[in-house]
Design a protein around this motif. Sequence first.
Motif, PDB file in Angstrom:
ATOM      1  N   LYS A 269     -17.204  16.055 -11.673  1.00 51.97           N
ATOM      2  CA  LYS A 269     -17.254  16.462 -10.256  1.00 51.97           C
ATOM      3  C   LYS A 269     -17.586  15.278  -9.362  1.00 51.97           C
ATOM      4  N   ARG A 270     -18.563  14.484  -9.782  1.00 47.41           N
ATOM      5  CA  ARG A 270     -18.950  13.317  -8.984  1.00 47.41           C
ATOM      6  C   ARG A 270     -17.818  12.294  -8.937  1.00 47.41           C
ATOM      7  N   LEU A 271     -17.108  12.139 -10.036  1.00 46.83           N
ATOM      8  CA  LEU A 271     -15.984  11.216 -10.093  1.00 46.83           C
ATOM      9  C   LEU A 271     -14.881  11.639  -9.123  1.00 46.83           C
ATOM     10  N   MET A 272     -14.648  12.931  -9.000  1.00 50.27           N
ATOM     11  CA  MET A 272     -13.587  13.442  -8.118  1.00 50.27           C
ATOM     12  C   MET A 272     -13.935  13.293  -6.639  1.00 50.27           C
ATOM     13  N   ARG A 273     -15.216  13.211  -6.313  1.00 49.58           N
ATOM     14  CA  ARG A 273     -15.632  12.950  -4.928  1.00 49.58           C
ATOM     15  C   ARG A 273     -15.742  11.446  -4.765  1.00 49.58           C
ATOM     16  N   CYS A 274     -14.722  10.819  -4.270  1.00 51.06           N
ATOM     17  CA  CYS A 274     -14.712   9.350  -4.190  1.00 51.06           C
ATOM     18  C   CYS A 274     -15.121   8.872  -2.800  1.00 51.06           C
ATOM     19  N   ASP A 275     -16.088   9.565  -2.196  1.00 53.94           N
ATOM     20  CA  ASP A 275     -16.495   9.230  -0.834  1.00 53.94           C
ATOM     21  C   ASP A 275     -17.733   8.341  -0.750  1.00 53.94           C
ATOM     22  N   ASN A 276     -18.260   7.898  -1.871  1.00 60.13           N
ATOM     23  CA  ASN A 276     -19.456   7.057  -1.792  1.00 60.13           C
ATOM     24  C   ASN A 276     -19.144   5.615  -2.194  1.00 60.13           C
ATOM     25  N   SER A 277     -20.008   4.711  -1.813  1.00 61.05           N
ATOM     26  CA  SER A 277     -19.769   3.286  -2.031  1.00 61.05           C
ATOM     27  C   SER A 277     -19.882   2.873  -3.503  1.00 61.05           C
ATOM     28  N   GLY A 278     -20.578   3.637  -4.316  1.00 60.86           N
ATOM     29  CA  GLY A 278     -20.749   3.277  -5.719  1.00 60.86           C
ATOM     30  C   GLY A 278     -19.723   3.926  -6.634  1.00 60.86           C
ATOM     31  N   HIS A 279     -18.656   4.466  -6.054  1.00 59.23           N
ATOM     32  CA  HIS A 279     -17.662   5.216  -6.834  1.00 59.23           C
ATOM     33  C   HIS A 279     -17.052   4.386  -7.962  1.00 59.23           C
ATOM     34  N   GLU A 280     -16.620   3.168  -7.698  1.00 60.52           N
ATOM     35  CA  GLU A 280     -15.958   2.353  -8.721  1.00 60.52           C
ATOM     36  C   GLU A 280     -16.930   1.982  -9.848  1.00 60.52           C
ATOM     37  N   THR A 281     -18.177   1.718  -9.506  1.00 61.69           N
ATOM     38  CA  THR A 281     -19.184   1.412 -10.530  1.00 61.69           C
ATOM     39  C   THR A 281     -19.444   2.638 -11.402  1.00 61.69           C
TER      40      THR A 281
END
Length: 124
Positions: free
Chosen positions: A53-65
Amino acid sequence: WWPGMVSDFETRSLKSKSKTTYTVNFFALDENAEIHETEILPFMPHYEGIGHKRLMRCDNSGHETFRRALILCVSTLGLKSLGQTLKVARNGIQIATVVDDNNQRLLPSGWKTPVGWESANIHK
């Protein structure tokens, strides 16, 4: 929630109880932390509800990490992709206790023990 690997543990006796804390090394971060046993969530049972679920929400700055941490974690488990991990998490896995070099580890039945994975002994 961040994927990590238990590297050590310590059990302390306090009056009539014992308290176990685990040293967890976080994937894709140069950090570790001491985490109480009640705060550790096993990866597979919580992957779909938390990690995916967190992976699918790509709205934060730490998404790629976070994505890189998930990929490192699933490859350590012997899986080939995040999609395969989601499928295994949805279908459930049978967990077996594997005894290897006098260490007990919880692993899905049929999997080989990844090097360095969950090297802490299991106490009942």
